[in-house]
Design an enzyme around this catalytic site. Structure first.
Site, mmCIF file in Angstrom:
data_model
loop_
_atom_site.group_PDB
_atom_site.id
_atom_site.type_symbol
_atom_site.label_atom_id
_atom_site.label_comp_id
_atom_site.label_asym_id
_atom_site.label_seq_id
_atom_site.Cartn_x
_atom_site.Cartn_y
_atom_site.Cartn_z
ATOM 1 N N ASP A 267 0.866 -1.177 0.000
ATOM 2 C CA ASP A 267 0.000 0.000 0.000
ATOM 3 C C ASP A 267 0.908 1.234 0.000
ATOM 4 O OD1 ASP A 267 -2.149 1.644 -0.131
ATOM 5 O OD2 ASP A 267 -3.232 0.779 1.551
HETATM 6 C C1 BGC Z 1 -4.918 3.350 -0.183
HETATM 7 C C2 BGC Z 1 -5.027 2.324 -1.296
HETATM 8 C C3 BGC Z 1 -4.874 3.010 -2.632
HETATM 9 C C4 BGC Z 1 -3.541 3.732 -2.657
HETATM 10 C C5 BGC Z 1 -3.231 4.414 -3.975
HETATM 11 C C6 BGC Z 1 -3.677 4.200 -0.329
HETATM 12 O O1 BGC Z 1 -3.660 5.246 0.559
HETATM 13 O O2 BGC Z 1 -4.952 2.694 1.059
HETATM 14 O O3 BGC Z 1 -6.237 1.643 -1.205
HETATM 15 O O4 BGC Z 1 -4.969 2.090 -3.669
HETATM 16 O O5 BGC Z 1 -3.528 4.703 -1.637
HETATM 17 O O6 BGC Z 1 -4.037 5.503 -4.187
#
Ligand code: BGC
Length: 729
Positions: A267
């Protein structure tokens, strides 16, 4: 081209790659400059630009549009030594430009075909804008409405969540990943992110293996069964280890037991966040832990690029692990057809043709209608007659073209929803609109919504208008950006000034239809007690107003059912229907010492699976045949006893009343959405096999324990016909 061919091509490519280039494939950067303009001149964008040209970037996120993606792809294809194409990822959560309802709303449809189609529309538009890969579906189970990200998932139930996970993966990826209108999906967040303590985003997670195996993991496993190409790990810890550094999850379970052959992306920044968690001592250590644990691609932290080459040289990360990660990443690129044509998805003409395509608008309108849940309809206030006079519409949200688009819509156009009022206009101009007090002062994806908590001016005008109305429609709730990532709330009421407005109007006119817009279950206990009709419309996306109007005026008979329990009070959270019994589940002798609250009932306000229709359904003749313990047959007859056609979601719940490990009081194990003309009946049948009867024990083995089972088939998780059967094996 078959998989075998790709493996050979991957082998030859891996042979040509330097260690730095391999590590480069594991590096995911966020878009850092306007690729259609000049090369970056200052800041760390210059450095990233150099990395791009050296082949040190395998994928990028947040780059939007055919033109931008094409330019960046050209740099990598033409200027790097091996020309390995970039993979472009984006959070395409409920649409690219044409927006479907938020995923929680879609889950309320219980309509798997419609959900698959909605993901297909999202993929079609995203692919036309050069996106290869969506960071969706989020398949996290959550029982906590305080957590803002419940809007992004399918709700609290593992069975429904698994079915929806499959539908979404199929919708995004289609039959052929290399087709120009399909994109790779990503099951996230692996695992247990939805169990953040107290509903506070990014918070500690502490779930036992029993809950992990039986509640949390099944939708992820279902996604692998549907062929999902990628996984995203999670911000949270599990048993004291950040998910990003968890080898048990990523290597043993996902890539081991489940044979997953795609790749795992971290993540955002979660590799480096292992330092703040107190698990890694510095960025080098974080990279070592994450890579060894099976996290194949580093989103945005830069830790892999900085450290992995050195770690391999020092012998702390085996190069075979790097090769395995790169193989997985390259495989997805091959499957997408990027080696055949790196620009396949970046087609400006197709982009113009596909974006906001009328078929997409029609598709999301269907999805939106199916997502609406009729919570209450005393005295059949709804539907309204088409020539209904004296309608007064009150509430800021009625006129809002932005909020109903919901959260997580990174490529969408602001103010592009059909507002509630625009939807009304298609039916009648014979209504008065009074805005009432301002509900929100400002709202964006990056900042908290500024909610009006004090200024009640505007209430009086609304009250005056309501006095002589025949029916008052009040459009109230949360702003679309009050849910989503990092949008946790400790109170989950309708915001205070809107609630004052509702109560003030109620004083002068009780004939109210409450149209709710919100991204999570709300505590609408007073409303449920006093307001005759309540329509849950969540955030329905581009076609919001049209969908709601069709339901209000009876051209569509609502059929949605809640995918998450609505609590009476936030103090009951986490509240969910498939809980365990406790040793003191009932008050036998007027004794205070049983499992309950002193100041509130245990039961929810609206249970999981609840949702009304403009017609009525009667269940009868429950039949259970357990002659074959490997295939228990359950059937029920459902009759439409009202006077209009309607759809009903027939739900089957199962209970294993005693077992070596306690089982929930009931669990959804089957459902079917049926359409019935007025006055007609249908027999709905279910087959219960090992898949429905068993559970995971503490050793992560699937077992069916012989003995008795209780079954209930009905209209929601609390009401239905009950039977029982015995399974001897
Ligand atoms: C989120 C993810 C997301 C990623 C990219 C993160 O903060 O938890 O679910 O895909 O950002 O935007």
């Amino acid at each position: 081209m078959g998989q075998q061919n790709f493996e050979k091509q991957i082998d030859s490519l891996l042979n040509l790659m330097t260690l730095e280039e391999k590590v480069g494939q594991m590096n995911l950067y966020s878009g850092f400059y306007d690729a259609t303009g000049p090369a970056p001149k200052g800041g760390n964008a210059v450095e990233k630009y150099e990395h791009l040209k050296k082949g040190w970037v395998g994928a990028m996120l947040n780059v939007r549009g055919a033109e931008q993606t094409k330019k960046l792809q050209e740099i990598v294809v033409n200027e790097t030594r091996l020309g390995i194409p970039l993979l472009f990822g984006l959070d395409v959560v409920h649409g690219q430009k044409t927006l479907a309802p938020i995923p929680l709303a879609e889950a309320a449809s219980w309509d798997l075909q419609a959900i698959e189609n909605s993901a297909k529309i999202a993929a079609d538009e995203a692919a036309a804008e050069g996106v290869h890969w969506t960071f969706a579906p989020m398949v996290d189970i959550s029982r906590d409405a305080r957590w803002g990200r419940v809007m992004e998932g399918a709700g609290e139930d593992t069975y429904l969540g698994s079915k929806i996970a499959i539908a979404r993966v199929k919708g995004f990826q289609g039959e052929d990943l290399s087709a120009p209108n399909t994109i790779a999906a990503c099951a996230k967040h692996f695992a247990a992110y939805g169990f953040a303590e107290a509903g506070r985003d990014y918070n500690t997670v502490d779930v036992g293996t029993y809950t992990l195996y039986n509640m949390v993991l099944p939708p992820f496993k279902a996604a692998t069964g549907a062929g999902v190409k990628t996984f995203m790990n999670a911000f949270n810890i599990l048993n004291g280890v950040p998910a990003t550094g968890d080898a048990m999850l990523q290597r043993e379970i996902l890539k081991g037991k489940w044979n997953f052959d795609g790749f795992v992306v971290s993540d955002w920044g979660s590799v480096a966040e292992m330092i703040a968690h107190g698990h890694a001592k510095d960025s080098t250590h974080a990279a070592e832990l994450a890579a060894n644990a099976g996290s194949d691609m580093d989103m945005a932290s830069g830790s892999y690029l900085k450290n992995l080459t050195g770690l391999v040289k020092e012998g702390k990360v085996d190069e075979s692990k790097i090769d395995d990660a790169v193989r997985r990443i390259l495989r997805v690129k091959f499957e997408l057809g990027l080696f055949e044509d790196p620009y396949r998805y970046s087609d400006i003409d197709r982009e113009k043709e596909r974006i906001y395509h009328p078929d997409h608008q029609a598709g999301v309108l269907e999805m939106a209608k199916k997502s609406i849940v009729l919570l209450k309809n005393d005295g059949n206030v709804l539907p309204l007659d088409k020539d209904q006079k004296g309608i007064v519409v009150i509430g800021d949200l009625a006129d809002d073209k932005n909020s109903p688009l919901g959260s997580w819509r990174l490529a969408s156009d602001d103010d592009s929803a059909v507002s509630f009022l625009e939807g009304m206009d298609a039916y009648t101009k014979e209504y008065t609109f009074v805005q009432g007090p301002t509900a929100f002062y400002s709202a964006s994806f990056l900042q908290h919504v500024k909610v009006n908590e004090t200024d009640t001016s505007g209430i009086q005008e609304a009250v005056e208008a309501a006095k002589s109305a025949e029916v008052v429609i009040m459009v109230l709730g949360e702003h679309g950006f009050m849910s989503g990532e990092s949008r946790s709330r400790t109170t989950i009421d309708i915001p205070v000034v809107q609630k004052k407005l509702l109560k003030a109007v109620y004083e002068v006119n009780k004939n109210i239809v409450l149209v709710l817009m919100n991204g999570r279950p709300l505590t609408i206990t007073w409303e449920a007690e006093n307001i005759p009709a309540i329509l849950e419309t969540w955030q329905l996306g581009s076609q919001t107003g049209n969908a709601i109007a069709q339901v209000l005026f009876g051209d569509y008979n609502p059929s949605g059912k809640l995918p998450m329990t609505f609590p009476r009070s936030v103090g009951q959270v986490p509240i969910y229907y498939n809980h365990y019994s406790t040793g003191r589940p009932v008050n036998k002798e007027g004794n205070v010492f049983w499992s309950h609250y002193a100041d509130e009932e245990n039961s929810p306000l609206y249970p999981f699976g609840h949702g009304l229709s403009y017609t009525s359904f009667q269940y009868s003749d429950l039949q259970v045949d357990a002659t074959d313990p490997k295939n228990v047959k359950v059937s029920v007859s459902v009759t439409n006893t009202g006077n209009r056609a309607g759809e009903e979601v027939v739900q089957l719940y199962l209970q294993d009343p005693y077992a070596s490990i306690v089982r929930p009081v009931k669990e959804l194990k089957g459902f079917e959405k049926i359409m019935l003309e007025a006055g007609t009946s249908k027999t709905v049948s279910f087959n219960l096999t090992d898949k429905e009867l068993g559970f995971y024990n503490q050793q992560y083995e699937w077992v069916v324990e012989p003995g008795s089972f209780n079954v209930m088939v009905g209209t929601n998780s609390q009401e239905g016909l009950s039977g029982s059967f015995v399974v001897d094996q």
